[in-house]
Design an enzyme around this catalytic site. Structure first.
Site, PDB file in Angstrom:
ATOM      1  N   THR A  12     -27.819  -6.765  33.606  1.00 10.66           N
ATOM      2  CA  THR A  12     -28.507  -7.792  34.397  1.00 10.66           C
ATOM      3  C   THR A  12     -28.647  -7.408  35.867  1.00 10.66           C
ATOM      4  OG1 THR A  12     -27.549  -9.430  32.938  1.00 10.66           O
ATOM      5  CG2 THR A  12     -28.401 -10.243  35.009  1.00 10.66           C
ATOM      6  N   ASP A  56     -29.162  -2.763  27.991  1.00  4.49           N
ATOM      7  CA  ASP A  56     -28.270  -3.929  27.985  1.00  4.49           C
ATOM      8  C   ASP A  56     -26.941  -3.368  27.487  1.00  4.49           C
ATOM      9  OD1 ASP A  56     -28.569  -7.285  27.231  1.00  4.49           O
ATOM     10  OD2 ASP A  56     -26.804  -6.158  26.574  1.00  4.49           O
ATOM     11  N   SER A  57     -25.842  -3.780  28.081  1.00  2.00           N
ATOM     12  CA  SER A  57     -24.589  -3.095  27.733  1.00  2.00           C
ATOM     13  C   SER A  57     -24.133  -3.368  26.311  1.00  2.00           C
ATOM     14  CB  SER A  57     -23.485  -3.432  28.739  1.00  2.00           C
ATOM     15  OG  SER A  57     -22.944  -4.698  28.488  1.00  2.00           O
ATOM     16  N   SER A  58     -24.766  -4.314  25.625  1.00  2.00           N
ATOM     17  CA  SER A  58     -24.456  -4.511  24.199  1.00  2.00           C
ATOM     18  C   SER A  58     -24.881  -3.291  23.383  1.00  2.00           C
ATOM     19  CB  SER A  58     -25.168  -5.739  23.659  1.00  2.00           C
ATOM     20  OG  SER A  58     -24.894  -6.826  24.482  1.00  2.00           O
ATOM     21  N   CYS A 277      -4.174 -13.147  22.043  1.00  2.14           N
ATOM     22  CA  CYS A 277      -4.036 -13.946  23.270  1.00  2.14           C
ATOM     23  C   CYS A 277      -4.516 -13.114  24.453  1.00  2.14           C
ATOM     24  CB  CYS A 277      -2.571 -14.302  23.518  1.00  2.14           C
ATOM     25  SG  CYS A 277      -1.874 -15.314  22.230  1.00  2.14           S
TER      26      CYS A 277
END
Ligand code: ASP
Length: 341
Positions: A12, A56-58, A277
């Protein structure tokens, strides 16, 4: 004049809105100064190089990480610091991977990005980029780079690259590093936590260009139909597996899960247990539901992030010959990724 190299991979941050269509498009990096004129006011020499096809980093792959290592190796001597502009979605995977692939570095490699494109009025990208450049050029009173590791700068905080995770899809504070303090906080001044910064003990940097894709990741969840995941435990497919378990490293006492793990380890597979977690550590054997792991030879990933655990294994499986050595390296700190116990 300090020299900083900006490496644009996509995401982005490097986009502008097409005024006609409203679509987000990558802008030409040759025109960077038009979008961020503030950069011209730095007393440093800034150069930039861009991925041929910004992504896009995906879409990030192991090959892109190798490309980054090649760019850094080629320019390591010439530049004092590096800023990698990267989409935030997989930034923590890339920063973790680079921390293992670039061991022994004594220069800053700062990844940054943004939640809003640089071409929009409320963008967080300008501050992120400007401060990341300042950090990449910063030196201490002895003229040495303050940061000598792979780090992520986002929304006023600098994190160790293999200690942070993306935690928000819409807040500007998109990253956290709960198991390791921030390396720096940017306010009126940039305050570095000098005793928390990583210092290598290696005499020279290594630029490793091999990562293995034979590493799996399985997230345990209540009611998991474990047999549908059986192929993950096939050593011909995965040489190693990250198991993201509950709490302090717990999982259901499922006979099928236990026999899959037992057989997998007996055929040479390596299982690394990390917690789902976002803070705290695996303590195998603390509960009955993790004592099987302890007995069966599953390795505790202690307080490593999932991103660090996965990329550490991708690195070790590709570059270390014996399983014994991989297992012993998993239990020690090789790039600042685990807290000393
Ligand atoms: N999808 C984008 C990416 O990761 C989001 C961002 O840039 O922050 O490339």
């Amino acid at each position: 004049m300090r020299k900083v190299l900006l490496i644009y991979t996509g995401g982005t941050i490097g986009m502008v809105k097409d005024p006609k269509t409203g679509e987000l498009k990558s802008f030409n990096f040759d025109y960077l100064y038009e979008h961020v004129p503030e950069l011209e006011r730095f007393q440093l020499e800034l150069s930039s190089v861009s991925f041929k096809n910004p992504i896009d980093s995906s879409e990030m792959t192991l090959c892109h990480w190798v490309d980054l290592v090649e760019i850094i190796e080629k320019n390591y001597v010439k530049y004092d610091g590096f800023v990698i502009l990267h989409g935030s979605d997989t930034m923590a995977f890339t920063s973790s991977a680079l921390s293992f692939m670039l061991q022994g570095i004594r220069k800053p490699i700062v990844l940054t990005g943004s939640q809003l494109p640089i071409g929009t009025i409320r963008t967080d990208g300008k501050e992120n980029l400007i401060t990341a450049v300042e950090i990449a050029a910063a030196i201490d009173e002895f003229g040495e780079p303050i940061v000598q590791e792979v780090a992520v700068y986002f929304e006023y905080s600098l994190y160790r690259g293999n200690r942070c995770s993306k935690v928000s899809a819409n807040q500007f504070e998109a990253f956290q590093s709960p198991n390791h303090p921030e390396l720096a906080v940017a306010g009126v001044n940039i305050d570095y936590a000098k005793d928390k910064l990583y210092r290598t003990t290696k005499s020279s940097p290594s630029f490793t260009k091999k990562m293995s894709s034979s590493v799996g990741l399985l997230t345990i969840y209540p009611g998991i139909p474990i047999t549908s995941y059986a192929s993950l435990f096939d050593v011909r497919i995965n040489k190693a597996l990250v198991l993201a378990s509950f709490g302090a490293g717990n999982a259901p006492s499922h006979p099928e899960l236990q026999s899959l793990i037992t057989n997998y380890i007996a055929s040479g597979g390596i299982v690394l247990n990390v917690t789902q977690c976002n803070s705290g550590s695996v303590k195998q054997g603390a509960y009955h539901t993790s004592s099987f792991f302890q007995k069966s030879g599953v390795i505790s990933g202690r307080d490593m992030t999932t991103e660090a655990a996965l990329t550490k294994l991708q690195f070790l499986v590709a570059n270390v010959t014996t399983s014994e050595e991989i297992i012993s390296l998993l239990q020690v700190n090789i790039a600042g990724e685990i807290s000393e116990s």
